[in-house]
Scaffold this motif. Structure first.
Motif, PDB file in Angstrom:
ATOM      1  N   LEU A   1      82.192  80.548 -24.990  1.00  0.00           N
ATOM      2  CA  LEU A   1      83.235  79.907 -26.298  1.00  0.00           C
ATOM      3  C   LEU A   1      82.858  78.946 -26.632  1.00  0.00           C
ATOM      4  O   LEU A   1      82.490  79.055 -27.713  1.00  0.00           O
ATOM      5  CB  LEU A   1      84.509  79.501 -25.098  1.00  0.00           C
ATOM      6  N   GLU A   2      81.714  78.221 -25.930  1.00  0.00           N
ATOM      7  CA  GLU A   2      80.703  77.281 -26.692  1.00  0.00           C
ATOM      8  C   GLU A   2      80.329  78.078 -28.028  1.00  0.00           C
ATOM      9  O   GLU A   2      79.769  77.186 -29.477  1.00  0.00           O
ATOM     10  CB  GLU A   2      80.055  76.372 -26.484  1.00  0.00           C
ATOM     11  N   ALA A   3      79.109  79.609 -27.501  1.00  0.00           N
ATOM     12  CA  ALA A   3      78.599  79.982 -28.522  1.00  0.00           C
ATOM     13  C   ALA A   3      79.165  80.105 -30.015  1.00  0.00           C
ATOM     14  O   ALA A   3      78.500  79.906 -31.539  1.00  0.00           O
ATOM     15  CB  ALA A   3      78.061  80.885 -27.863  1.00  0.00           C
ATOM     16  N   ALA A   4      80.582  80.936 -29.521  1.00  0.00           N
ATOM     17  CA  ALA A   4      81.491  81.114 -30.839  1.00  0.00           C
ATOM     18  C   ALA A   4      81.980  79.933 -31.251  1.00  0.00           C
ATOM     19  O   ALA A   4      82.159  80.392 -33.004  1.00  0.00           O
ATOM     20  CB  ALA A   4      82.443  82.159 -30.748  1.00  0.00           C
ATOM     21  N   ARG A   5      82.139  78.961 -31.169  1.00  0.00           N
ATOM     22  CA  ARG A   5      82.528  78.156 -31.864  1.00  0.00           C
ATOM     23  C   ARG A   5      81.178  77.234 -32.985  1.00  0.00           C
ATOM     24  O   ARG A   5      81.558  77.217 -33.937  1.00  0.00           O
ATOM     25  CB  ARG A   5      82.728  76.879 -30.504  1.00  0.00           C
ATOM     26  N   LYS A   6      79.871  77.318 -31.892  1.00  0.00           N
ATOM     27  CA  LYS A   6      78.976  76.327 -32.975  1.00  0.00           C
ATOM     28  C   LYS A   6      78.592  78.080 -34.118  1.00  0.00           C
ATOM     29  O   LYS A   6      78.080  77.265 -35.257  1.00  0.00           O
ATOM     30  CB  LYS A   6      77.469  76.724 -32.214  1.00  0.00           C
TER      31      LYS A   6
ATOM     32  N   PRO B   1      70.427  82.899 -23.928  1.00  0.00           N
ATOM     33  CA  PRO B   1      71.235  82.029 -22.685  1.00  0.00           C
ATOM     34  C   PRO B   1      72.203  82.715 -22.203  1.00  0.00           C
ATOM     35  O   PRO B   1      71.901  83.631 -21.016  1.00  0.00           O
ATOM     36  CB  PRO B   1      71.256  81.096 -23.142  1.00  0.00           C
ATOM     37  N   LEU B   2      72.958  83.725 -23.253  1.00  0.00           N
ATOM     38  CA  LEU B   2      74.390  84.136 -22.777  1.00  0.00           C
ATOM     39  C   LEU B   2      73.795  86.205 -22.054  1.00  0.00           C
ATOM     40  O   LEU B   2      73.660  86.612 -21.435  1.00  0.00           O
ATOM     41  CB  LEU B   2      75.119  85.114 -23.946  1.00  0.00           C
ATOM     42  N   GLY B   3      72.632  85.824 -22.198  1.00  0.00           N
ATOM     43  CA  GLY B   3      72.200  87.612 -21.927  1.00  0.00           C
ATOM     44  C   GLY B   3      72.216  87.247 -20.196  1.00  0.00           C
ATOM     45  O   GLY B   3      71.539  88.261 -19.582  1.00  0.00           O
TER      46      GLY B   3
END
Length: 421
Positions: free
Chosen positions: A152-157, A378-380
């Motif tokens: 979610l943080e990555a999507a917002r960024k 990092p998500l991977g």
């Protein structure tokens, strides 16, 4: 006379300080231990080599005399005390039947103890595995929540479109729900393990069972032995009974006797003291005599349609028990093959789960290397860590399934875990 059924007492392993130590205070196990102790004491009572019997008698007389003056010379009361010692030099006849039945009862109590404890041990091992799975499930849910938060943080960024944001928010909510559910499952697993197992202590090793005689077959054999005892008793009831006794009268007050019956071959020694003394017998022509010893032999035979019917019933019981034993043998063989096949399947599943875990570890190692080179996000890496935890759960489930399959065999044979102090 059939040989006595000699059954050695089982050396039952004690529950020491391990994950299974709470079982020693379980009510069902305490109940089985109490019944086992009762059966042992009953056997001791049946096999006692001697018994002492004490008997006292008091008689009060009333007379009608002609002339009445004769009554004054007659005793108003009589007392006697008898001490008898019953010896059992060897079990025979009805005594042997009692001993054999007590041995069978002891064996049944031992089987019941083994069955109860093996069942409780299987429940404890299963509860231990479920708790470990639930605890690892919480870790997986926590890692899944961390991954959803990072996503979610990555999507917002990166200012993703509204649809992607909604999907990421929904994934986060689902991850939070899974974590709550996992924690509830952990609490339930801990509650289910209470009184069965200490989930924080090490579980004792569970080797393959030795493969002794199955419990069901042991029980069927005991039923057959009991039916054979009843048949022998019915056959003896058709035989004549010989009884003999020898009595000696050292004085008018004292009596010594020895008696024996062919039904039990238990000699009985008795001493009787009576007061007043036995009077000498007067002869019509004058003179008196008193017996100093007496030898008595008696032979009795009872024949009735009921005895023959009882014999036929006992024979039918033996035939039924023999057929039940054969059926139990076939059923036990089929069940054994089925359980061993399940054990082989569990071993194959364990090997596959180990391969999957090794693959997940390799994938995580590769993801971390790519991350260091800037070729992975990092998500991977988080996803690879989650995959590894899931593979560990699969491996734990396979290990628990293998243990449960082993415990099914332990229950089948009635074997107990060797718990060392």
């Amino acid at each position: 006379m059939r040989r006595l059924l000699l059954l050695p007492l089982l050396t039952l392993p004690a529950l020491a300080q391990s994950a299974l130590s709470p079982l020693k205070d379980h009510p069902l196990l305490k109940q089985a231990e109490a019944y086992l102790l009762a059966a042992r004491k009953s056997l001791e009572a049946q096999a006692a080599p001697l018994a002492l019997n004490v008997q006292g008698n008091y008689l009060r007389y009333g007379y009608t005399c002609e002339p009445e003056a004769v009554c004054a010379s007659l005793p108003e009361a009589a007392q006697s005390l008898t001490l008898a010692l019953v010896l059992t030099p060897f079990p025979f006849g009805e005594v042997a039947d009692g001993v054999e039945r007590a041995q069978i009862a002891l064996r049944r109590a031992e089987l019941a103890y083994r069955k109860t404890r093996a069942g409780l041990e299987a429940q404890a091992v299963a509860a231990y595995g479920r708790y470990q799975e639930a605890r690892l499930g919480v870790r997986i849910a926590e890692k899944g929540l961390e991954l959803a938060q990072k996503a979610l943080e990555a999507a917002r960024k990166r200012q993703a479109n509204p649809k992607e944001l909604r999907e990421a928010e929904l994934a986060l909510e689902e991850a939070q729900n899974r974590l709550e559910e996992a924690r509830r499952g952990l609490a339930l697993a801990l509650e289910a393990a209470r009184d069965l197992v200490d989930p924080e202590a090490p579980l004792p090793p569970i080797p393959e069972p030795k493969g002794t005689t199955p419990l069901s077959l042991e029980e069927a054999r005991l039923n057959l032995l009991e039916a054979q005892i009843a048949l022998e008793a019915a056959q003896r009831n058709l035989l004549p009974t010989l009884q003999g006794s020898y009595t000696r009268y050292p004085s008018g007050n004292d009596t010594l006797s020895l008696s024996l019956s062919s039904k039990t071959l238990q000699p009985t020694l008795a001493y009787t003291r009576q007061n007043p003394a036995q009077a000498a017998t007067a002869l019509p022509g004058g003179g008196r005599y008193r017996a100093t010893e007496e030898l008595r032999l008696s032979l009795s035979l009872t024949l009735s349609p009921g005895l023959f019917a009882a014999l036929e019933a006992a024979q039918a019981q033996v035939r039924g028990a023999e057929e039940a034993f054969l059926a139990a043998s076939r059923q036990a063989r089929l069940q054994e093959e089925s359980l061993k096949a399940g054990l082989l399947g569990a071993r194959s599943a364990l090997a596959l789960a180990q391969s999957r875990k090794a693959s997940a570890e390799k994938a995580l190692e590769e993801a971390e290397k790519r991350l260091a080179l800037g070729l992975e996000s990092p998500l991977g890496v988080l996803q690879a860590e989650l995959n590894l935890l899931q593979a560990e759960l699969g491996l734990l489930q396979a290990e628990n399934d293998l243990r449960n399959r082993l415990m099914e065999l332990y229950q089948f044979y009635g074997e107990l875990l060797e718990v060392n102090p």
